[in-house]
Design a protein around this motif. Structure first.
Motif, PDB file in Angstrom:
ATOM      1  N   PRO A 245       0.841  -1.205   0.000  1.00  0.00           N
ATOM      2  CA  PRO A 245       0.000   0.000   0.000  1.00  0.00           C
ATOM      3  C   PRO A 245       0.877   1.256   0.000  1.00  0.00           C
ATOM      4  O   PRO A 245       2.099   1.166   0.206  1.00  0.00           O
ATOM      5  CB  PRO A 245      -0.760  -0.128   1.325  1.00  0.00           C
TER       6      PRO A 245
ATOM      7  N   SER B 268       1.141   5.969   3.528  1.00  0.00           N
ATOM      8  CA  SER B 268       0.181   6.533   4.482  1.00  0.00           C
ATOM      9  C   SER B 268      -0.894   5.540   4.916  1.00  0.00           C
ATOM     10  O   SER B 268      -1.730   5.854   5.758  1.00  0.00           O
ATOM     11  CB  SER B 268      -0.504   7.762   3.873  1.00  0.00           C
ATOM     12  N   LYS B 269      -0.861   4.319   4.339  1.00  0.00           N
ATOM     13  CA  LYS B 269      -1.920   3.352   4.635  1.00  0.00           C
ATOM     14  C   LYS B 269      -1.351   1.984   4.964  1.00  0.00           C
ATOM     15  O   LYS B 269      -0.176   1.693   4.720  1.00  0.00           O
ATOM     16  CB  LYS B 269      -2.886   3.238   3.452  1.00  0.00           C
TER      17      LYS B 269
ATOM     18  N   LYS C  59      -2.396  -2.252   4.437  1.00  0.00           N
ATOM     19  CA  LYS C  59      -3.252  -3.109   3.612  1.00  0.00           C
ATOM     20  C   LYS C  59      -3.648  -4.354   4.390  1.00  0.00           C
ATOM     21  O   LYS C  59      -2.810  -5.017   5.001  1.00  0.00           O
ATOM     22  CB  LYS C  59      -2.546  -3.496   2.314  1.00  0.00           C
TER      23      LYS C  59
ATOM     24  N   SER D  30       3.744  -0.489   4.078  1.00  0.00           N
ATOM     25  CA  SER D  30       4.192  -0.157   2.724  1.00  0.00           C
ATOM     26  C   SER D  30       5.495  -0.862   2.338  1.00  0.00           C
ATOM     27  O   SER D  30       5.857  -0.895   1.158  1.00  0.00           O
ATOM     28  CB  SER D  30       4.376   1.360   2.593  1.00  0.00           C
TER      29      SER D  30
ATOM     30  N   ASN E 246      -6.399   4.169   8.620  1.00  0.00           N
ATOM     31  CA  ASN E 246      -6.245   4.407   7.181  1.00  0.00           C
ATOM     32  C   ASN E 246      -5.839   3.093   6.526  1.00  0.00           C
ATOM     33  O   ASN E 246      -4.664   2.704   6.568  1.00  0.00           O
ATOM     34  CB  ASN E 246      -5.186   5.481   6.917  1.00  0.00           C
ATOM     35  N   VAL E 247      -6.813   2.407   5.945  1.00  0.00           N
ATOM     36  CA  VAL E 247      -6.556   1.050   5.481  1.00  0.00           C
ATOM     37  C   VAL E 247      -7.140   0.785   4.092  1.00  0.00           C
ATOM     38  O   VAL E 247      -8.050   1.467   3.629  1.00  0.00           O
ATOM     39  CB  VAL E 247      -7.139   0.008   6.470  1.00  0.00           C
ATOM     40  N   ILE E 248      -6.585  -0.247   3.475  1.00  0.00           N
ATOM     41  CA  ILE E 248      -7.110  -0.818   2.236  1.00  0.00           C
ATOM     42  C   ILE E 248      -7.424  -2.275   2.534  1.00  0.00           C
ATOM     43  O   ILE E 248      -6.598  -2.989   3.107  1.00  0.00           O
ATOM     44  CB  ILE E 248      -6.080  -0.741   1.097  1.00  0.00           C
TER      45      ILE E 248
ATOM     46  N   SER F 142     -10.020   6.576   6.599  1.00  0.00           N
ATOM     47  CA  SER F 142     -10.020   6.217   5.174  1.00  0.00           C
ATOM     48  C   SER F 142     -10.040   4.697   5.056  1.00  0.00           C
ATOM     49  O   SER F 142      -9.237   4.003   5.698  1.00  0.00           O
ATOM     50  CB  SER F 142      -8.767   6.771   4.486  1.00  0.00           C
TER      51      SER F 142
END
Length: 280
Positions: free
Chosen positions: A125, A128-129, A131, A154, A194-196, A234
């Protein structure tokens, strides 16, 4: 080229003897005869392994093609009565290699191929995030489902891994939605906002992204997912191919072996650590 009589006499003395004579005749017509003279064996794999140990990897395609062409030429004589010409056999082997390497070069260099390969591997990711990859595994006989979640930064480093077992409700898509819900719960407990989230279930990804469904059985879980979005600054949901989600799937299968829910952070048991070899 060997005379007809010698080929026929060799064939009568046995298939193995003939094959050896034909192989030697073909190798003498190649530019690799000297290179393989000291390592040549009766079988292809032994020759290949010897070549690789000698570092001659660039010749592997050529050697494999010669072996295949030799086998084809042998069958032509034994089953169709057609005498092979060693020089033509070698020329055919070279043509096969040229065609194969040309196609490989075009495929590897094409934008489509590059994009396809990129899409088929796990990608880190943004800085800033974090995953979260999630998945579910089902054991129908015991009516149980295992949920797995793995969170990486990241740099691709695993920071959290989690497993949970639940009752299987007879619908795999519901179990996949529960896996997304589990991933969100694990992130909240770790204070990640802040994740995906990636799942290999396209239906669940679509529903989490507010796409309409007529499948009422899954909607209650999706409604809970939608409600939980407010806990994050996010959050994005994506569908990925299964090969990008194998770590989460392995965790989900591990969850089936126990009835407990466990979250590991920074330190992991050995059997969990071994699942995280590579980006997937």
């Amino acid at each position: 080229m060997l005379p007809n009589r010698r080929f026929l006499q060799s064939a009568k003395r046995g298939e193995k003897t003939y094959s050896m004579l034909l192989r030697n005749a073909i190798w003498r017509c190649t530019d690799l005869e000297a290179a393989v003279q000291t390592i040549r064996r009766d079988d292809m794999l032994s020759t290949m392994h010897s070549l690789m140990r000698k570092g001659a990897k660039s010749d592997i395609d050529y050697v494999a093609s010669i072996w295949w062409s030799t086998w084809h030429a042998r069958n032509k004589l034994l089953f169709e009565g057609k005498k092979p010409d060693p020089r033509k056999t070698v020329a055919k082997a070279k043509a096969i290699v040229v065609t194969y390497q040309s196609m490989q070069f075009k495929e590897q260099g094409s934008p489509r191929s590059i994009e396809e390969k990129k899409a088929q591997r796990w990608n880190p990711p943004p800085s800033s995030k974090l995953k979260i990859n999630v998945d579910a595994a089902v054991h129908a006989e015991s009516q149980m489902a295992g949920l797995g979640a793995v969170i990486r930064n990241s740099q691709g480093q695993v920071v959290v891994a989690a497993v949970k077992s639940i009752n299987f409700q007879g619908d795999v898509s519901i179990a996949e939605a529960k896996a997304v819900q589990w991933g969100m719960e694990v992130a909240r407990k770790a204070s990640f906002t802040n994740v995906i989230i990636e799942t290999d279930c396209s239906m669940v990804a679509d529903l989490a992204n507010n796409k309409v469904s007529n499948k009422t059985e899954i909607w209650w879980t999706i409604a809970e997912i939608q409600s939980s979005k407010q806990d994050f600054q996010s959050i994005d949901f994506y569908h990925v191919p299964r090969q990008c989600n194998t770590n989460a799937h392995s965790l989900a299968k591990r969850a089936l072996k126990s009835s407990e829910s466990v979250i590991w952070r920074d330190e992991f048991p050995a059997d969990v650590l071994c699942l995280f070899d590579g980006f997937n």
